[in-house]
Design a protein around this motif. Structure first.
Motif, mmCIF file in Angstrom:
data_model
loop_
_atom_site.group_PDB
_atom_site.id
_atom_site.type_symbol
_atom_site.label_atom_id
_atom_site.label_comp_id
_atom_site.label_asym_id
_atom_site.label_seq_id
_atom_site.Cartn_x
_atom_site.Cartn_y
_atom_site.Cartn_z
ATOM 1 N N TYR A 163 -65.600 -47.078 -27.084
ATOM 2 C CA TYR A 163 -65.174 -48.421 -26.657
ATOM 3 C C TYR A 163 -63.800 -48.364 -26.011
ATOM 4 N N LYS A 164 -63.699 -48.980 -24.835
ATOM 5 C CA LYS A 164 -62.445 -49.021 -24.076
ATOM 6 C C LYS A 164 -61.969 -50.467 -23.991
ATOM 7 N N MET A 165 -60.740 -50.622 -23.516
ATOM 8 C CA MET A 165 -60.206 -51.981 -23.340
ATOM 9 C C MET A 165 -61.146 -52.848 -22.517
ATOM 10 N N GLU A 166 -61.785 -52.263 -21.495
ATOM 11 C CA GLU A 166 -62.661 -53.072 -20.626
ATOM 12 C C GLU A 166 -63.769 -53.771 -21.415
ATOM 13 N N HIS A 167 -64.245 -53.121 -22.495
ATOM 14 C CA HIS A 167 -65.290 -53.760 -23.297
ATOM 15 C C HIS A 167 -64.760 -55.015 -23.980
ATOM 16 N N PHE A 168 -63.579 -54.877 -24.579
ATOM 17 C CA PHE A 168 -63.017 -56.033 -25.287
ATOM 18 C C PHE A 168 -62.579 -57.123 -24.312
ATOM 19 N N GLU A 169 -62.110 -56.701 -23.141
ATOM 20 C CA GLU A 169 -61.736 -57.683 -22.113
ATOM 21 C C GLU A 169 -62.961 -58.441 -21.612
ATOM 22 N N ALA A 170 -64.105 -57.768 -21.591
ATOM 23 C CA ALA A 170 -65.324 -58.429 -21.103
ATOM 24 C C ALA A 170 -65.815 -59.501 -22.078
ATOM 25 N N GLY B 94 -55.265 -60.829 -27.886
ATOM 26 C CA GLY B 94 -56.190 -61.953 -28.051
ATOM 27 C C GLY B 94 -57.477 -61.804 -27.261
ATOM 28 N N GLU B 95 -57.870 -60.584 -26.956
ATOM 29 C CA GLU B 95 -59.123 -60.389 -26.204
ATOM 30 C C GLU B 95 -60.328 -60.785 -27.055
ATOM 31 N N ILE B 96 -60.223 -60.589 -28.367
ATOM 32 C CA ILE B 96 -61.271 -60.996 -29.305
ATOM 33 C C ILE B 96 -60.594 -61.650 -30.511
ATOM 34 N N ALA B 97 -61.392 -62.348 -31.315
ATOM 35 C CA ALA B 97 -60.812 -63.173 -32.382
ATOM 36 C C ALA B 97 -60.695 -62.453 -33.720
ATOM 37 N N HIS B 98 -61.618 -61.557 -34.008
ATOM 38 C CA HIS B 98 -61.615 -60.938 -35.332
ATOM 39 C C HIS B 98 -62.296 -59.571 -35.259
ATOM 40 N N VAL B 99 -61.875 -58.693 -36.144
ATOM 41 C CA VAL B 99 -62.491 -57.370 -36.254
ATOM 42 C C VAL B 99 -62.843 -57.130 -37.724
ATOM 43 N N PHE B 100 -64.063 -56.660 -37.963
ATOM 44 C CA PHE B 100 -64.474 -56.211 -39.293
ATOM 45 C C PHE B 100 -64.724 -54.711 -39.206
ATOM 46 N N LEU B 101 -64.026 -53.945 -40.033
ATOM 47 C CA LEU B 101 -64.191 -52.490 -40.012
ATOM 48 C C LEU B 101 -64.599 -51.985 -41.387
ATOM 49 N N LYS C 293 -55.564 -47.530 -31.446
ATOM 50 C CA LYS C 293 -54.581 -48.252 -30.625
ATOM 51 C C LYS C 293 -55.274 -49.195 -29.633
ATOM 52 N N VAL C 294 -56.503 -48.848 -29.210
ATOM 53 C CA VAL C 294 -57.257 -49.745 -28.320
ATOM 54 C C VAL C 294 -57.630 -51.021 -29.074
ATOM 55 N N LEU C 295 -58.102 -50.838 -30.295
ATOM 56 C CA LEU C 295 -58.494 -51.985 -31.114
ATOM 57 C C LEU C 295 -57.283 -52.886 -31.407
ATOM 58 N N GLN C 296 -56.182 -52.238 -31.765
ATOM 59 C CA GLN C 296 -54.953 -52.990 -32.058
ATOM 60 C C GLN C 296 -54.503 -53.788 -30.830
ATOM 61 N N THR C 297 -54.566 -53.168 -29.649
ATOM 62 C CA THR C 297 -54.147 -53.862 -28.424
ATOM 63 C C THR C 297 -55.085 -55.026 -28.109
ATOM 64 N N ALA C 298 -56.387 -54.807 -28.319
ATOM 65 C CA ALA C 298 -57.358 -55.885 -28.062
ATOM 66 C C ALA C 298 -57.054 -57.104 -28.935
ATOM 67 N N LEU C 299 -56.690 -56.854 -30.202
ATOM 68 C CA LEU C 299 -56.338 -57.966 -31.094
ATOM 69 C C LEU C 299 -54.994 -58.575 -30.697
#
Lengths: 316, 316
Positions: A209-216, A244-251, A235-241
């Protein structure tokens, strides 16, 4: 015939298996870490597959079959196994029910704001002004549309969701309304409310998963990873959060497990951490040993088909 | 024709309804509590049905139809309504999706120990030794097997549960494997893992659940009340928990709402409180106004069938 199990299952399982196969001598290792000498006489080995070494295999001269009572095979000593042509079977398929349930536990806790409500209870606070939403009508994409993904999609259809699947070639798959590939998935992500990753850990899926996925994705979308932690760089996940590219992450899975106590993820408000337990269930071992028993019948009687034989080239 | 709505829905709904019925003059009351004089010219009244008084009805001389945008009708001023033969329609049926989802949010939070896991996250604690179980294979009984109960049972079947229903005469009902009555239900309770109460508040259902019901259940069973708080006396519930007759209680409804901050329920470890929000959803008002629009077409054109007309003798 000697079978060694590198762990100690409940008595109920041990008694059942010994009674079912009186001609097989079973040894169950009770200590936490077995030694190479503990398994050297085994013709059959039952293991979680996490702590086997090449030297263990080399020393077990009679070993013909290893039953791995899990699905992930990343830590298996493939060099020694392939050299001898030892058959590997695993417990794939038994994870789908608990993992699909766990996924909907995440989704419902998000839509129904259970964490907020729980904090309110601790303060004896009655507050009805919570923007509760519905699962019904939302869109879910599963990346890795195998047995687990299909079970998640089956439940999703029961909840009235729209289901998108992603696999290597976009072939039609049960319970999915639309299929995508890695190349086309950004189109599907635009309308996705929940992206569930069940990608295994392979050369192709590391840092998939890249930033482009979360941006989409929608700003309100949720990312769920119950597959393998290395599917996305932290760091990609942290940047996406952060962005504000996505609202929540469950890991449920992480690059390093256990997640170190000092890791910043623990403190991120809109990141929920569970300790790699999505497949845990009281039914786990009974189901794994049902597969083993079926295969031991086949092995002993030299008739019928083995279940869940691992393709050692593909690694699953 | 004049229609008055005693609350102020979102602009999207207001615009839609005004454009759909250009010959009807709509007034939406924006303040929190309307006055009798605000509705005196109404031929049609749209209300949540919680704050109408007999004098409001008496003063509204042209009133012919009240659309109640909820399902519970306990607080309606029946005396004045029945005297004039005013038609009542309600929003029954639109609660089933959010309430069934909410119920499975409870169930999954229980099986997957999400409360414990959140507390661990706050302490940056990685602990995998949690006895997670599955919904799959468990038994669920719904007391009050109407539209909402059937939707819960439909999801339960998708999760692989065994479903028991209780209604007034034990008649077969969609999505239930077995049916019981109030007289026979203790037999079913013996094997029940989840008892979900959706009983409305009537003379027959006040303090319906007795100690014998909780005693009949498994010690590991869970009681969920999303119906009405007076279906069970608080002291009975407290005793059932104190005595370990059941393992957990989820309550969305209470004898007194809001639940007072001083109430002992807030502090009980195995009692989860949600503030009467199981039916809350972003889709609630849109669905309620779809029913209203259907009925206003019928009312205006004097053709077709009204939906959800309330039987004023039965009260639902």
């Amino acid at each position: 015939m000697k079978a060694v199990c590198t762990f100690n299952p409940p008595d109920e399982i041990k008694n059942d298996i010994q009674q079912s196969f009186p001609d097989t001598v079973f040894t169950f290792i009770k200590k936490r870490h077995f030694k190479t000498s503990d398994i050297k006489d085994a013709e059959i080995l039952i293991t979680f597959g996490e702590d086997l070494k090449n030297e263990d295999i080399d020393s077990a001269k009679d070993l013909k079959w290893i039953m791995v009572t899990s699905a992930g095979l990343e830590k298996m000593p493939w060099k020694a196994i392939k050299k001898r042509g030892i058959m590997i079977t695993n417990a794939r398929g038994i994870h789908k029910i608990p993992m699909a349930e766990f996924t909907f536990g995440y989704i419902l806790q998000h839509e129904k704001q259970f964490r907020t409500i729980w904090e309110q209870q601790k303060k004896s606070e009655w507050n009805t002004h919570l923007p509760l939403q519905e699962v019904h009508g939302k869109t879910l994409m599963v990346a890795g549309a195998g047995a687990i993904g299909q079970e998640i999609a089956r439940l999703a259809k029961a909840f009235g969701m729209h289901t998108l699947g992603m696999n290597s070639n976009g072939r039609e798959t049960a319970n999915f309304d639309e299929m995508y590939t890695a190349e086309t998935m950004n189109e599907g992500l635009k309308k996705t409310d929940y992206l569930v990753s069940i990608l295994p850990s392979t050369a192709q899926t590391t840092h998939f998963y890249k930033m482009e996925h979360f941006e989409a994705m929608k700003k309100t979308a949720v990312f769920i990873n119950i597959g393998r932690g290395d599917a996305v760089e932290e760091k990609v996940l942290q940047t996406a959060l952060d962005n504000g590219e996505i609202a929540h992450v469950f890991l449920d899975v992480f690059q390093e497990e256990p997640l170190p106590a000092s890791h910043p993820f623990w403190k991120i408000e809109n990141l929920t951490i569970t300790p790699h337990i999505s497949s845990h269930s009281q039914n786990y071992l009974p189901r794994a040993f049902e597969i083993f028993k079926h295969n031991l019948h086949t092995y002993s009687n030299k008739e019928g088909q083995f279940k869940n034989v691992v393709d050692q080239e593909k690694g699953y």
